[in-house]
Design a protein around this motif. Structure first.
Motif, mmCIF file in Angstrom:
data_model
loop_
_atom_site.group_PDB
_atom_site.id
_atom_site.type_symbol
_atom_site.label_atom_id
_atom_site.label_comp_id
_atom_site.label_asym_id
_atom_site.label_seq_id
_atom_site.Cartn_x
_atom_site.Cartn_y
_atom_site.Cartn_z
ATOM 1 N N ASP A 180 42.067 68.921 43.359
ATOM 2 C CA ASP A 180 43.339 69.161 44.040
ATOM 3 C C ASP A 180 44.459 68.347 43.386
ATOM 4 O O ASP A 180 44.217 67.440 42.601
ATOM 5 C CB ASP A 180 43.223 68.881 45.541
ATOM 6 N N SER A 181 45.687 68.701 43.733
ATOM 7 C CA SER A 181 46.841 68.093 43.063
ATOM 8 C C SER A 181 46.934 66.596 43.333
ATOM 9 O O SER A 181 47.349 65.832 42.466
ATOM 10 C CB SER A 181 48.124 68.803 43.481
ATOM 11 N N ARG A 182 46.554 66.159 44.513
ATOM 12 C CA ARG A 182 46.617 64.731 44.832
ATOM 13 C C ARG A 182 45.639 63.958 43.936
ATOM 14 O O ARG A 182 45.959 62.891 43.425
ATOM 15 C CB ARG A 182 46.282 64.494 46.294
ATOM 16 N N ARG A 187 49.776 71.783 40.849
ATOM 17 C CA ARG A 187 49.027 72.940 41.371
ATOM 18 C C ARG A 187 48.282 72.639 42.624
ATOM 19 O O ARG A 187 47.834 71.642 42.964
ATOM 20 C CB ARG A 187 48.034 73.453 40.322
#
Length: 179
Positions: A2-4, A179
């Motif tokens: 994930d983006s984080r 993203r």
């Protein structure tokens, strides 16, 4: 991912790369003070480790007396070695360099003997060349241990700079973090 997670990874890579580059520049620009700092930090570590070992020996109720005494004596010796490092940081550095030089000489002799004794899996010419170079390198370290340490520090600093720069160049693109 994930983006984080990607953003967190990017920050981690950037911070560690910048620290590596900064430490590399310091090591290249000031090799001897860098070595002294390392020796001082090592001395502090040994003093703390020795004190903790003595404390554990004193507080080690329920532990066999032989282990407590052994731990206490080892703690005192470790602490004294740390104090020696703090009093004169050059001493442990020269000892390390001399041990490394002796290691190179011994390794080189073993390689040359192995080449002529027909050690299985080795080729005579490369083993001989490697052994001779190892002996010569070890002798150079033994003749000038301070210079050898400074050269090693500069090379390690260059390696830190290269690794840090490579890490920055290989970062995932920022677009991947969005993203």
């Amino acid at each position: 991912m994930d983006s984080r997670a990607v953003r967190t990874f990017r920050v981690f890579v950037v911070v560690t790369a910048v620290v590596a580059i900064a430490l590399g520049v310091v090591a290249v620009a000031w090799p001897r003070p860098t070595l002294v700092l390392v020796a001082v930090l090592f001395g502090v570590y040994l003093v703390v480790a020795g004190a903790l070992r003595v404390f554990a020996a004193v507080r080690g109720h329920g532990t066999a007396p032989v282990w407590r005494w052994t731990s206490g004596v080892v703690g005192v010796l470790v602490g004294l070695a740390g104090l020696l490092c703090l009093v004169d940081p050059a001493v442990p550095l020269v000892v390390y360099a001399v041990l490394a030089g002796l290691g190179f000489v011994i390794e080189g002799i073993v390689a040359v003997v192995g080449a002529f004794a027909g050690h299985p899996g080795s080729s005579r010419v490369p083993s001989t060349v490697s052994g001779v170079l190892s002996v010569l390198g070890g002798m150079a370290v033994l003749v000038a241990p301070g210079l050898a340490l400074a050269v090693f520090t500069v090379l390690a600093g260059i390696a830190l700079i290269v690794v840090g720069a490579a890490a920055l160049l290989l970062l995932p693109p920022r677009a991947a973090a969005r993203r």
